[in-house]
Design a protein around this motif. Sequence first.
Motif, mmCIF file in Angstrom:
data_model
loop_
_atom_site.group_PDB
_atom_site.id
_atom_site.type_symbol
_atom_site.label_atom_id
_atom_site.label_comp_id
_atom_site.label_asym_id
_atom_site.label_seq_id
_atom_site.Cartn_x
_atom_site.Cartn_y
_atom_site.Cartn_z
ATOM 1 N N LYS A 33 0.859 -1.187 0.000
ATOM 2 C CA LYS A 33 0.000 0.000 0.000
ATOM 3 C C LYS A 33 0.895 1.236 0.000
ATOM 4 O O LYS A 33 1.950 1.249 0.618
ATOM 5 N N GLY A 34 0.449 2.284 -0.705
ATOM 6 C CA GLY A 34 1.226 3.516 -0.752
ATOM 7 C C GLY A 34 2.408 3.388 -1.702
ATOM 8 O O GLY A 34 2.550 2.417 -2.435
ATOM 9 N N GLU A 35 3.283 4.378 -1.672
ATOM 10 C CA GLU A 35 4.473 4.330 -2.503
ATOM 11 C C GLU A 35 5.613 5.071 -1.824
ATOM 12 O O GLU A 35 5.409 5.899 -0.937
ATOM 13 N N VAL A 51 19.208 6.866 -5.579
ATOM 14 C CA VAL A 51 20.533 6.314 -5.330
ATOM 15 C C VAL A 51 21.423 6.649 -6.523
ATOM 16 O O VAL A 51 21.066 6.353 -7.662
ATOM 17 N N GLN A 52 22.545 7.285 -6.247
ATOM 18 C CA GLN A 52 23.511 7.632 -7.291
ATOM 19 C C GLN A 52 22.858 8.423 -8.428
ATOM 20 O O GLN A 52 23.143 8.209 -9.603
ATOM 21 N N GLY A 53 21.956 9.317 -8.065
ATOM 22 C CA GLY A 53 21.331 10.172 -9.055
ATOM 23 C C GLY A 53 20.202 9.531 -9.833
ATOM 24 O O GLY A 53 19.598 10.179 -10.689
ATOM 25 N N LYS A 54 19.893 8.268 -9.554
ATOM 26 C CA LYS A 54 18.810 7.584 -10.251
ATOM 27 C C LYS A 54 17.601 7.439 -9.329
ATOM 28 O O LYS A 54 17.746 7.106 -8.153
ATOM 29 N N GLU A 55 16.424 7.689 -9.894
ATOM 30 C CA GLU A 55 15.188 7.615 -9.118
ATOM 31 C C GLU A 55 14.499 6.270 -9.344
ATOM 32 O O GLU A 55 14.410 5.781 -10.473
ATOM 33 N N HIS A 56 14.006 5.678 -8.251
ATOM 34 C CA HIS A 56 13.249 4.432 -8.312
ATOM 35 C C HIS A 56 11.988 4.600 -7.479
ATOM 36 O O HIS A 56 11.951 5.396 -6.536
ATOM 37 N N ARG A 92 21.816 -2.031 -7.301
ATOM 38 C CA ARG A 92 21.056 -2.536 -8.441
ATOM 39 C C ARG A 92 19.706 -3.029 -7.951
ATOM 40 O O ARG A 92 19.619 -3.686 -6.898
ATOM 41 N N ILE A 93 18.663 -2.709 -8.693
ATOM 42 C CA ILE A 93 17.313 -3.092 -8.286
ATOM 43 C C ILE A 93 16.610 -3.817 -9.433
ATOM 44 O O ILE A 93 16.742 -3.428 -10.602
#
Length: 324
Positions: free
Chosen positions: A81-83, A88-93, A157-158
């Motif tokens: 639920k939610g977000e 990390v390192q300038g990258k959005e996830h 890494r994701i």
Amino acid sequence: MGWTELSSTNIQENIHLFFDRMNLDQKTKLTLHPEVGEGYVRRFLPRYDMEVVVSDYTFYRSQSISLSTKSPMVELNFCLKGERGISVQGKEHQLLPGLCSLQFMSEVEARFEYVGNEPFYMLGIGIPVSTFHHFMEESNGQRSIEFGQVLGKQSFRIFQEKLSPAASVALQRVMQYVAKPGTKKIEMETGVLGLLSMAFQSFLLDSETASVPLSKRDKEKIAQARVIMLECMVDPPSLPELSRMIGLNDYKLKTGFKAMFGTTVFGYLREKRLEKALFLLQQGEMNVTETSSAIGYTNTSYFAEAFREKYGVNPSVFVRRSSK
């Protein structure tokens, strides 16, 4: 990345640091400071090298929390639920509802973004690198995948995908263990190992799925393929036909669909057919043969076998029970 940054020698080190940033009291059930929000975080230790954390809280205002992890680790998250945003390192996830996220990290600086007045509910599982390597060993003692091999030259890494039907069932079982007083550690450990096994299999051991690159446009086309299969449930197109309909080659369709939805194109169709069959039988307006035909099964025996495999009961028996 979430609550369970674990060290191979001291699995409490990073999690205590994160809880300090969150204004959480250091107890088994950690409650949010009343000036910040409401809710709690519950921690479980099924075994010495595994931490399970259930987060259920709401911030009163949008929050941005920064953290530098101290130890390499592997973390598996299920957002219910939610977000939550992660930078990390300038990258959005983004961690979004219905997503399974497998993360590998060494020492990184991360920023977590929370939306104010939005309930957030998540299950996190964290293990140290040594335990990950143990899980990756084959029966002959050889190790199929290394932590460093997954990370490469990166420090984070994701992998993400939609929850598969099988993972949803396994996750529900673990959440029942979480809610049940007196749950044995062996029950929790068994359930968590099942979730880890499915995630490793899907993201790492299925090399085609793990390596397929998907652009935003690819994902839109694959999402379109899913809609087509649902709309044409009774008479679905073949895989080559579906590829032509969405303008994507069949290899990328197959691997991309598995990456996004956790199953094959026709595995997904089979699950949705059976879910619709369950709904139709519950309504009581169709018999088994009519239901079988309505979802695209021309052979009622095949339908009965698939229904029994998924729900543990013959459709005819299910109808009789539902009508009582």
